[in-house]
Design a protein around this motif. Structure first.
Motif: not given
Length: 262
Positions: A14-21
């Protein structure tokens, strides 16, 4: 104990997805846009006389602002923590005003106060001094709010012990207080510098966007208005790299300071 919702793997995902977006994908798009004309086109954009002048002015003003903030911000934090005076709560609240005030409003305010019709007789509109004042306004809270909690938690017994052993105020500050403040001071400095090099709203009015007062953010805006999005993206990436290098350098200094302090 709170239940773990999905475990560490889900949390990291979730953290990676949020930072990526929010961060990584937009930055990747910016880098891709800046190299539409190839590496040669990128280099030509960032080494043009106007771009070099804007970047140089931005860095000079930002370093001046950081140097002033280190001294003035530490002094403000010290007064707020160690001194008692009427209106202290008001002063403490005013320091956070740049966080809440739209930066364009700050620019209008500074132009009204320090413009051609200045009620205090100071005219720095459309000058580099005006840019520095605008950047000082928007970066004011960073050093103060970074240093203030450390001063609040600082053990006063060490200072009293140093004084009882004959140490003067300057020696006490240099040998006891400053080493404890150094990591927070570096963190506040990094945030202030990063904000200063990318500031737009507060400087657009007081600078007049003249060639001699065109900082990097205004240069980028002018390039977009003229349809040169690749050039704007190239200078934006350059600013991003400068900020990243400075933040990494200060991060290393902070890590060294914490390790040295132990």
């Amino acid at each position: 104990m709170l239940p773990r919702l999905g475990g560490a793997t889900l949390g990291r995902g979730l953290v990676t997805a949020y930072l990526s977006l929010i961060v990584l994908i937009p930055i990747a798009a910016l880098v891709a846009k800046s190299t539409d004309g190839g590496i040669a086109g990128f280099w030509d954009s960032v080494t043009s006389p106007l771009a070099v002048s804007a970047l140089k002015l931005t860095l000079i003003c930002s370093f001046i602002v950081v140097a002033v903030n280190v001294v003035a911000g530490t002094a403000l934090a010290w007064v707020l923590v160690r001194d008692k005076f009427p209106g202290k709560a008001i002063v403490n609240s005013v320091i956070d005003l740049p966080f809440a005030l739209p930066t364009v409003v700050a620019g209008i305010t500074l132009l009204a106060l320090y413009g051609t019709s200045s009620p205090v007789g100071i005219d720095i509109a459309f000058t580099r001094a005006g840019i520095v004042v605008a950047l000082l306004f928007v970066t004011l809270p960073f050093v103060v709010r970074a240093v203030q909690p450390v001063l609040l938690e600082l053990d006063r017994d060490m200072e009293e012990a140093a004084a009882s052993l004959g140490a003067g105020p300057l020696t006490t500050f240099r040998r006891i207080i400053f080493p404890n403040l150094r990591p927070a001071l570096l963190a506040g400095t990094a945030l202030a510098f990063a904000r200063a090099i990318g500031e737009f709203g507060s400087v657009i009015l007081i600078s007049g966007n003249l060639p001699k007062t065109q900082v990097a953010s205004l240069f980028i805006f002018a390039q977009i208005e003229s349809g040169n999005t690749e050039g704007a993206a190239a200078v934006s990436v350059t600013l991003l790299l400068i900020a990243l290098v400075i933040l990494l350098l200060i991060g290393r200094l902070t890590h060294w300071s914490l390790r040295h302090g132990r």
